[in-house]
Scaffold this motif. Structure first.
Motif, mmCIF file in Angstrom:
data_model
loop_
_atom_site.group_PDB
_atom_site.id
_atom_site.type_symbol
_atom_site.label_atom_id
_atom_site.label_comp_id
_atom_site.label_asym_id
_atom_site.label_seq_id
_atom_site.Cartn_x
_atom_site.Cartn_y
_atom_site.Cartn_z
ATOM 1 N N SER A 16 0.737 -1.227 0.023
ATOM 2 C CA SER A 16 -0.333 -0.349 0.135
ATOM 3 C C SER A 16 1.460 1.384 0.366
ATOM 4 O O SER A 16 0.126 2.023 -0.260
ATOM 5 C CB SER A 16 -1.017 0.109 1.343
ATOM 6 O OG SER A 16 -0.306 -0.273 2.250
ATOM 7 N N ILE A 19 1.023 3.402 -3.477
ATOM 8 C CA ILE A 19 -0.023 4.738 -3.414
ATOM 9 C C ILE A 19 0.601 6.476 -3.104
ATOM 10 O O ILE A 19 0.161 6.689 -3.609
ATOM 11 C CB ILE A 19 -1.072 4.690 -2.515
ATOM 12 C CG1 ILE A 19 -2.184 2.417 -3.049
ATOM 13 C CG2 ILE A 19 -1.884 5.473 -2.843
ATOM 14 C CD1 ILE A 19 -2.361 2.400 -1.615
ATOM 15 N N ASN A 20 1.711 6.121 -2.673
ATOM 16 C CA ASN A 20 2.083 7.207 -3.160
ATOM 17 C C ASN A 20 2.462 7.911 -4.274
ATOM 18 O O ASN A 20 2.852 9.417 -4.725
ATOM 19 C CB ASN A 20 3.525 7.301 -2.319
ATOM 20 C CG ASN A 20 3.636 7.955 -0.759
ATOM 21 O OD1 ASN A 20 2.208 8.129 -0.058
ATOM 22 N ND2 ASN A 20 4.718 7.130 0.008
ATOM 23 N N PHE A 21 3.062 6.851 -4.788
ATOM 24 C CA PHE A 21 3.109 7.365 -6.276
ATOM 25 C C PHE A 21 1.442 8.109 -7.190
ATOM 26 O O PHE A 21 2.581 8.994 -8.353
ATOM 27 C CB PHE A 21 4.202 6.361 -7.325
ATOM 28 C CG PHE A 21 5.081 5.622 -6.546
ATOM 29 C CD1 PHE A 21 6.363 6.579 -7.500
ATOM 30 C CD2 PHE A 21 5.724 5.378 -5.638
ATOM 31 C CE1 PHE A 21 7.674 6.354 -6.604
ATOM 32 C CE2 PHE A 21 7.162 4.231 -5.503
ATOM 33 C CZ PHE A 21 7.913 5.046 -5.769
ATOM 34 N N VAL A 22 0.623 7.952 -6.687
ATOM 35 C CA VAL A 22 -0.618 8.074 -7.208
ATOM 36 C C VAL A 22 -1.111 9.389 -6.577
ATOM 37 O O VAL A 22 -1.487 10.235 -6.976
ATOM 38 C CB VAL A 22 -1.537 7.114 -7.791
ATOM 39 C CG1 VAL A 22 -2.450 7.442 -7.912
ATOM 40 C CG2 VAL A 22 -0.714 5.492 -8.545
ATOM 41 N N THR A 23 -0.945 9.164 -4.888
ATOM 42 C CA THR A 23 -1.348 9.972 -4.494
ATOM 43 C C THR A 23 -0.479 11.047 -3.381
ATOM 44 O O THR A 23 -1.029 12.413 -3.468
ATOM 45 C CB THR A 23 -2.588 9.305 -3.172
ATOM 46 O OG1 THR A 23 -1.813 8.295 -2.430
ATOM 47 C CG2 THR A 23 -3.527 8.785 -4.025
ATOM 48 N N GLY A 24 0.474 10.983 -3.251
ATOM 49 C CA GLY A 24 1.300 11.355 -2.674
ATOM 50 C C GLY A 24 1.472 11.364 -1.198
ATOM 51 O O GLY A 24 2.679 11.367 -0.276
#
Length: 114
Positions: A16, A19-24
């Motif tokens: 999980s 997900i930083n690469f999508v949402t930050g």
């Protein structure tokens, strides 16, 4: 207290972070929620969750330090690239290790949550 073994859920906590690469910021929030809600129910979630959160906090601080380092001959850009690679590769490696029942490790991590 009886803890159930759920390696897949712990692996999801590791993955999980991507997900930083999508949402930050989702790569910190989702593992935090999983750790807070499952640490007393799933075997290994307390230890692994702390590892994940400490890695997230440590890499965030290192990324902040890279910003002024850009002015020093572009060293901050190299730092961002190295951090990006580490933030992408280690959650995948540790998810696989978790599923296989092996010990996990995150580099450049300071123990904020003990």
């Amino acid at each position: 207290m009886n803890l159930r073994e759920d390696r897949n859920l712990v692996a999801v906590a590791h993955l999980s972070q991507l997900i930083n690469f999508v949402t930050g910021c989702g790569g910190f929030i989702i593992p935090l929620i999983l750790w807070l809600t499952q640490r007393d129910k799933v075997l290994g979630m307390d230890y692994q969750g702390k590892q994940i959160l400490n890695f997230q906090i440590s890499t965030f601080i290192l990324a902040l330090l890279c910003i002024p380092a850009i002015l020093l001959f572009g060293l901050g850009i190299i730092g961002f690239i190295v951090l990006g690679v580490l933030i992408f590769i280690f959650p995948i490696i540790n998810a696989i290790k978790t599923i296989n029942g092996e010990h996990t490790y995150y580099p450049l991590t300071y123990q904020f949550i003990k």
